[in-house]
Design a protein around this motif. Structure first.
Motif, PDB file in Angstrom:
ATOM      1  N   ILE A 166     -32.139  14.251  24.721  1.00 46.87           N
ATOM      2  CA  ILE A 166     -31.026  13.632  23.845  1.00 46.87           C
ATOM      3  C   ILE A 166     -30.200  12.650  24.618  1.00 46.87           C
ATOM      4  N   ALA A 167     -30.086  13.031  26.011  1.00 42.92           N
ATOM      5  CA  ALA A 167     -29.044  11.996  26.828  1.00 42.92           C
ATOM      6  C   ALA A 167     -29.961  10.537  27.068  1.00 42.92           C
ATOM      7  N   GLY A 168     -31.268  10.715  27.182  1.00 42.94           N
ATOM      8  CA  GLY A 168     -32.158   9.565  26.996  1.00 42.94           C
ATOM      9  C   GLY A 168     -31.908   8.811  25.900  1.00 42.94           C
ATOM     10  N   ALA A 169     -31.986   9.169  24.838  1.00 49.28           N
ATOM     11  CA  ALA A 169     -31.914   8.622  23.519  1.00 49.28           C
ATOM     12  C   ALA A 169     -30.555   7.989  23.384  1.00 49.28           C
ATOM     13  N   ILE A 170     -29.374   8.911  23.705  1.00 54.17           N
ATOM     14  CA  ILE A 170     -28.296   8.312  23.657  1.00 54.17           C
ATOM     15  C   ILE A 170     -27.879   6.938  24.614  1.00 54.17           C
ATOM     16  N   ALA A 171     -28.480   7.135  25.716  1.00 55.37           N
ATOM     17  CA  ALA A 171     -28.538   5.991  26.641  1.00 55.37           C
ATOM     18  C   ALA A 171     -29.162   4.918  25.990  1.00 55.37           C
ATOM     19  N   LYS A 172     -30.323   4.867  25.446  1.00 51.60           N
ATOM     20  CA  LYS A 172     -31.003   3.837  24.712  1.00 51.60           C
ATOM     21  C   LYS A 172     -30.063   3.062  23.729  1.00 51.60           C
ATOM     22  N   LEU A 201     -27.324   1.086  25.610  1.00 47.84           N
ATOM     23  CA  LEU A 201     -27.688  -0.243  26.216  1.00 47.84           C
ATOM     24  C   LEU A 201     -27.856  -1.239  25.141  1.00 47.84           C
ATOM     25  N   PRO A 202     -27.612  -2.524  25.284  1.00 48.42           N
ATOM     26  CA  PRO A 202     -27.869  -3.506  24.328  1.00 48.42           C
ATOM     27  C   PRO A 202     -29.526  -3.939  24.800  1.00 48.42           C
ATOM     28  N   GLY A 203     -30.203  -4.482  24.141  1.00 49.53           N
ATOM     29  CA  GLY A 203     -31.705  -4.918  24.216  1.00 49.53           C
ATOM     30  C   GLY A 203     -32.824  -4.238  23.879  1.00 49.53           C
ATOM     31  N   ARG A 204     -33.832  -4.430  24.388  1.00 49.73           N
ATOM     32  CA  ARG A 204     -35.054  -3.495  24.043  1.00 49.73           C
ATOM     33  C   ARG A 204     -35.547  -3.004  25.211  1.00 49.73           C
ATOM     34  N   GLN A 205     -35.554  -1.749  25.467  1.00 52.86           N
ATOM     35  CA  GLN A 205     -36.105  -0.941  26.730  1.00 52.86           C
ATOM     36  C   GLN A 205     -37.731  -0.341  26.295  1.00 52.86           C
ATOM     37  N   GLY A 206     -38.480  -0.814  27.148  1.00 57.83           N
ATOM     38  CA  GLY A 206     -39.887  -0.283  26.735  1.00 57.83           C
ATOM     39  C   GLY A 206     -40.209   1.204  27.101  1.00 57.83           C
ATOM     40  N   GLY A 207     -41.080   1.737  26.338  1.00 59.30           N
ATOM     41  CA  GLY A 207     -41.431   3.091  26.384  1.00 59.30           C
ATOM     42  C   GLY A 207     -41.088   3.664  25.291  1.00 59.30           C
ATOM     43  N   GLY A 208     -41.736   4.838  24.855  1.00 61.16           N
ATOM     44  CA  GLY A 208     -41.775   5.655  23.523  1.00 61.16           C
ATOM     45  C   GLY A 208     -40.684   7.095  24.125  1.00 61.16           C
ATOM     46  N   TRP A 209     -40.923   7.843  23.326  1.00 63.32           N
ATOM     47  CA  TRP A 209     -40.229   9.190  23.145  1.00 63.32           C
ATOM     48  C   TRP A 209     -40.456   9.881  24.778  1.00 63.32           C
ATOM     49  N   ILE A 210     -41.525   9.748  25.283  1.00 66.29           N
ATOM     50  CA  ILE A 210     -42.227  10.473  26.450  1.00 66.29           C
ATOM     51  C   ILE A 210     -41.585   9.792  27.478  1.00 66.29           C
ATOM     52  N   VAL A 211     -41.520   8.441  27.502  1.00 62.61           N
ATOM     53  CA  VAL A 211     -40.663   7.741  28.602  1.00 62.61           C
ATOM     54  C   VAL A 211     -39.051   8.096  28.676  1.00 62.61           C
ATOM     55  N   THR A 212     -38.611   8.080  27.298  1.00 55.18           N
ATOM     56  CA  THR A 212     -37.198   8.675  27.243  1.00 55.18           C
ATOM     57  C   THR A 212     -36.858   9.754  27.552  1.00 55.18           C
ATOM     58  N   ALA A 260     -28.312   8.972  32.868  1.00 56.43           N
ATOM     59  CA  ALA A 260     -29.649   8.122  32.087  1.00 56.43           C
ATOM     60  C   ALA A 260     -29.293   6.748  31.958  1.00 56.43           C
ATOM     61  N   ILE A 261     -28.270   6.508  31.744  1.00 58.52           N
ATOM     62  CA  ILE A 261     -27.834   4.852  31.690  1.00 58.52           C
ATOM     63  C   ILE A 261     -28.191   4.255  33.082  1.00 58.52           C
ATOM     64  N   ILE A 262     -27.899   4.639  34.108  1.00 56.04           N
ATOM     65  CA  ILE A 262     -28.124   4.166  35.350  1.00 56.04           C
ATOM     66  C   ILE A 262     -29.731   4.066  35.644  1.00 56.04           C
ATOM     67  N   VAL A 263     -30.397   5.259  35.282  1.00 57.44           N
ATOM     68  CA  VAL A 263     -31.848   5.105  35.168  1.00 57.44           C
ATOM     69  C   VAL A 263     -32.727   3.870  34.377  1.00 57.44           C
ATOM     70  N   LEU A 264     -32.088   4.152  33.120  1.00 54.49           N
ATOM     71  CA  LEU A 264     -32.397   3.205  32.221  1.00 54.49           C
ATOM     72  C   LEU A 264     -32.316   1.956  32.632  1.00 54.49           C
ATOM     73  N   LEU A 265     -31.233   1.447  33.244  1.00 51.50           N
ATOM     74  CA  LEU A 265     -30.915  -0.029  33.818  1.00 51.50           C
ATOM     75  C   LEU A 265     -32.013  -0.362  34.819  1.00 51.50           C
ATOM     76  N   ILE A 266     -32.211   0.617  35.836  1.00 55.61           N
ATOM     77  CA  ILE A 266     -33.181   0.608  36.945  1.00 55.61           C
ATOM     78  C   ILE A 266     -34.545   0.352  36.236  1.00 55.61           C
ATOM     79  N   TRP A 267     -34.869   1.282  35.413  1.00 53.72           N
ATOM     80  CA  TRP A 267     -36.158   0.990  34.725  1.00 53.72           C
ATOM     81  C   TRP A 267     -36.354  -0.492  33.956  1.00 53.72           C
ATOM     82  N   GLY A 268     -35.271  -0.915  33.365  1.00 55.29           N
ATOM     83  CA  GLY A 268     -35.481  -2.259  32.687  1.00 55.29           C
ATOM     84  C   GLY A 268     -35.530  -3.336  33.819  1.00 55.29           C
ATOM     85  N   LEU A 269     -34.928  -3.182  34.799  1.00 50.47           N
ATOM     86  CA  LEU A 269     -35.153  -4.069  36.064  1.00 50.47           C
ATOM     87  C   LEU A 269     -36.517  -4.094  36.432  1.00 50.47           C
ATOM     88  N   ILE A 270     -36.944  -2.901  36.612  1.00 48.82           N
ATOM     89  CA  ILE A 270     -38.400  -2.829  37.043  1.00 48.82           C
ATOM     90  C   ILE A 270     -39.373  -3.424  36.347  1.00 48.82           C
TER      91      ILE A 270
END
Length: 90
Positions: free
Chosen positions: A12-18, A21-32, A71-81
């Motif tokens: 739930i936290a990963g879905a809310i973080a996605k 955050l603006p833009g498109r982050q890669g990954g499906g529900w498992i990555v989320t 989750a937002i912090i991790v998603l930002l880092i994931w997007g940069l990587i």
């Protein structure tokens, strides 16, 4: 909180973080799920280190805010990587 609670909180936290955050982050529900659980752990660690508040109860507002923030912090880092990897292969 048990492992099932961590998984549900992370998903739930990963879905809310996605959604936040603006833009498109890669990954499906498992990555989320994985990024959300890692973010919840990171948020709990940061919360206990800075504010003295950890992730203890599933229905606590501080638990959810820390998990979503982490989750937002991790998603930002994931997007940069993943953004660097995609642009370097073109």
């Amino acid at each position: 909180m048990g492992i099932i609670g961590w998984i549900i909180l992370g998903l739930i936290a990963g879905a809310i973080a996605k959604a936040i955050l603006p833009g498109r982050q890669g990954g499906g529900w498992i990555v989320t799920l994985i990024l959300g659980v890692v973010g919840a752990i990171l948020g709990g660690w940061i919360g206990s280190a800075i504010f003295g508040v950890g992730i203890n109860e599933f229905w606590s507002l501080s638990t959810w805010l820390l998990a979503i923030g982490g989750a937002i912090i991790v998603l930002l880092i994931w997007g940069l990587i993943t953004g660097r990897n995609k642009s370097s292969t073109r």
